[in-house]
Scaffold this motif. Structure first.
Motif, PDB file in Angstrom:
ATOM      1  N   ASP A 151       2.495  -1.805   4.669  1.00 36.89           N
ATOM      2  CA  ASP A 151       1.877  -0.481   4.790  1.00 36.89           C
ATOM      3  C   ASP A 151       2.970   0.572   4.631  1.00 36.89           C
ATOM      4  OD1 ASP A 151       0.769   1.917   5.528  1.00 36.89           O
ATOM      5  OD2 ASP A 151       0.113   1.272   7.521  1.00 36.89           O
ATOM      6  N   TRP A 158       0.854  -1.187   0.000  1.00 38.53           N
ATOM      7  CA  TRP A 158       0.000   0.000   0.000  1.00 38.53           C
ATOM      8  C   TRP A 158       0.890   1.238   0.000  1.00 38.53           C
ATOM      9  CZ3 TRP A 158      -2.022  -4.535   1.107  1.00 38.53           C
ATOM     10  CH2 TRP A 158      -3.399  -4.740   1.020  1.00 38.53           C
ATOM     11  N   LEU A 190      -3.994   0.668   6.956  1.00 36.07           N
ATOM     12  CA  LEU A 190      -3.622  -0.427   7.849  1.00 36.07           C
ATOM     13  C   LEU A 190      -4.808  -1.371   8.080  1.00 36.07           C
ATOM     14  CD1 LEU A 190      -1.372  -1.623   9.571  1.00 36.07           C
ATOM     15  CD2 LEU A 190      -2.083  -0.150  11.450  1.00 36.07           C
TER      16      LEU A 190
END
Lengths: 387, 242
Positions: free
Chosen positions: A260, A192, A287
């Motif tokens: 993340d 991400w 998250l």
């Protein structure tokens, strides 16, 4: 000397300040040849970190040449070209001896501040607020670097600064994130955030044996770079249902590891409102998403920076799926020799990430376009005058 | 049936019992004052003076709680403890782990002249005899203090204790223990300092205010000791020599 100084929210200026001096016997003075703006510098720029004072010199990504050494320095001489890791480490405490460099016991003189917040302190960091020790940073012509023998890494002849400056933070940070995923052959790693750390996490995941990497972001230029440079399959979270897509792409199992590389930055209505009302200090919608997406028994690795509290942390999902959570500042010293070698062996050219080159005197402009993601800005490097 | 209940000396207070940090005399005063305040509050509410009445009820209740349980959250936050101080002295205790063997840390401390290298408020400690020394300090607000001290206990590699003698400005005593930490972690250094501020009740009150700062100072002192022993010098984040 000239240095990029913080004066307040969205206000950085290039000031003339006194040159640094050797203060401790293990110090070196480094003449900066190249320095970067880091995504985490934007937290300071946006005024999110309270422990900043007017005139603080910013910057924790820099390389240069040794200009002076203290009486206790034995490994380096004037003229050596060096990489300066962003955490400052003593090399003598229990944490340093156990390769937990970023948790060094001795290098944050303001440790009481962090102890009040977190119960204990980590290493001091160049140019990253008084919470992290109040050290002057690397967006300057010269920097005082403590524990030169411990921290510095020599730049091999013939390797350009542009490749090495990315080894001070973003490459090792992405590498540690992937390293924490304990990657096995056949693994799929989803990342991400396709900024510099996310991109290096994808590159590193491939170097460490992942079969597929998936990049998630909303900026087309970042997704493009992830696709072209890191062989990533990409998802624009503004266009698709990420959770569903990830299920489809992995036969319903979910990615084996999720990284993340966003931290407390990503937008989400719920968290934005709560943060504005001061009911929550950090936003964590990425998250939450990646905990839910991750394969059972997989690893959630968090190189993205968090500094306070998050809401609605899906602890139940973390538990029910038996996930492993790995996080923390990067132990740069641990990975540096290996990463320098990877560059030397041409297994990776970290400079692929650089989109903007400018003079140190243009820093205020650089900060602006980096914050606003103008002009497809991903990574800015700056050269001090005369370097 | 709860047969064990009767044997308890205290009423049930939930799983986490709060630490007693208010001295006995102060607890009695808290009970009496709290009861009076609460009663006045009740009367006010009776006369429909709701706001001041409720405020007094709440404040009275808090004092009653403090008296009954002997625990004061405010004291805890400020690091004040009037239960565990002896002879109306004040005690500060801190602990730090240092990555050297107990004998090495002990040896550094045993040379008391080293103390001023890491204890910020000490100007100097001079040895005046085998077990005696002269201490010079700067207290809160730049006040100077001097005293003679005598070593009471000296167990190599384990413990040192000392106390002030004669007409000290601020009578004090201290103990430092050196304990082997598990594995390769080094030495757990535990310091306890008691001091007896001058000036009767007012002096004690002022010293209590400064107590939080002193306690923080001892913690910083021990971190400096750790730096000196692990690294060889005190570190700074300053860019230039000042």
């Amino acid at each position: 000397m000239k240095a990029v100084c913080w004066h307040g929210k969205h206000d950085v200026r290039v000031d003339t300040v006194p040159d640094p001096q050797v203060c401790n016997s293990g110090d070196a003075i480094v003449k900066v040849s190249l320095t970067c703006i880091c995504g985490s510098d934007l937290h300071l720029y946006n005024g999110l970190v309270p422990a900043m004072k007017k005139g603080d010199i910013l910057g924790h990504e820099f390389v240069g040449e040794i200009a002076e050494v203290g009486s206790g320095v034995t490994r380096y001489r004037v003229g050596d070209r060096v990489i300066v890791p962003f955490p400052i480490c003593c090399g003598a405490c229990w944490y340093c001896k156990h390769e937990l460099w970023a948790l060094c016991d001795n290098t944050n003189p303001n440790s009481w501040m962090m102890e009040k917040l977190y119960g204990d302190t980590g290493a001091g960091i160049f140019g990253y607020s008084h919470l992290y020790g109040g050290y002057s940073g690397g967006q300057a012509e010269y920097v005082r670097v403590p524990f030169a023998d411990v921290g510095l890494e020599k730049i091999p002849d013939g390797i350009p600064d542009e490749q090495m400056v990315l080894l001070t933070d973003v490459f090792p940070t992405g590498y540690q994130a992937a390293y924490y995923c304990d990657i096995n052959p056949g693994d799929t790693v989803a990342v991400w955030g396709c900024g510099p750390v996310g991109l290096f996490a994808m590159k590193s995941a491939l170097l460490l044996g992942a079969e597929r990497v998936i990049g998630i972001d909303r900026f087309p230029e970042r997704l493009e770079m992830a696709h072209v440079q890191c062989r990533a399959e990409v998802l624009n979270y503004e266009e698709v249902n990420v959770a569903q897509e990830l299920q489809n792409m992995t036969g319903g199992r979910g990615p084996d590891s999720c990284i993340d590389a966003v931290g407390t930055g990503i937008e989400g209505a719920y968290d934005s409102v709560k943060q504005a009302l001061r009911l929550e200090s950090d936003r964590c919608s990425a998250l939450r998403q990646l905990i839910k997406a991750c394969r059972k028994g997989g690893t959630v690795s968090v190189p993205g920076v968090y500094s306070g509290f998050v809401d609605k942390m899906p602890m139940g999902a973390l538990f029910a799926k038996g996930l492993t959570l790995k996080t923390g500042q990067t132990h740069v010293h641990k990975y540096l020799p290996h990463l320098v070698k990877l560059v030397q062996d041409q297994q990776i050219d970290p400079a692929f990430i650089i989109t903007h080159r400018m003079a140190l005197s243009d820093a205020p402009h650089g900060y602006r376009i980096f914050r606003d993601k103008q002009d497809s800005c991903i990574k800015i490097v700056m050269k001090p005058q005369g370097a | 049936m709860e047969p064990s209940e009767t044997k308890r000396s205290r009423p049930r207070q939930g799983l986490r019992q709060k630490r007693v940090n208010v001295g006995p005399a102060e607890r009695k005063a808290s009970m009496a004052g709290g009861a009076a305040l609460a009663l006045t509050g009740l009367r006010c509410v009776g006369k429909r003076n709701y706001l001041p009445g409720l405020a007094m009820l709440v404040a009275g209740g808090l004092f009653l709680y403090r008296g009954k349980t002997g625990h004061c959250d405010l004291y805890e936050a400020a690091g004040v403890d009037t239960m565990h101080t002896h002879n109306s002295g004040l005690r500060i205790e801190k602990v730090v782990t240092i990555g050297l063997a107990p004998q090495q840390v002990y040896q550094f401390w045993r040379n008391l002249e080293n103390l001023s290298k890491f204890m910020k408020h000490l100007e100097s400690v001079q040895l005046t005899g085998e077990r005696t020394s002269h201490w010079k300090a700067v207290g809160p607000g730049g006040l100077h203090a001097e005293w003679d001290a005598e070593m009471m206990e000296d167990t190599p590699g384990q413990q040192i204790s000392w106390h002030s003698v004669g007409s000290a400005d601020v009578p004090n005593k201290g103990t430092v223990e050196f304990r082997q930490a598990p594995g390769t972690r080094g030495t757990e250094v535990k310091v306890a300092i008691d001091y007896y501020p001058p000036g009767g009740a007012a002096g004690r009150a002022a010293a209590k205010m400064a107590h939080g700062i002193n306690s923080q100072q001892l913690e910083e002192d021990l971190k400096r000791l750790k730096q000196i022993l692990e690294i060889g010098e005190e570190i700074t984040s300053d860019r230039t020599k000042t």
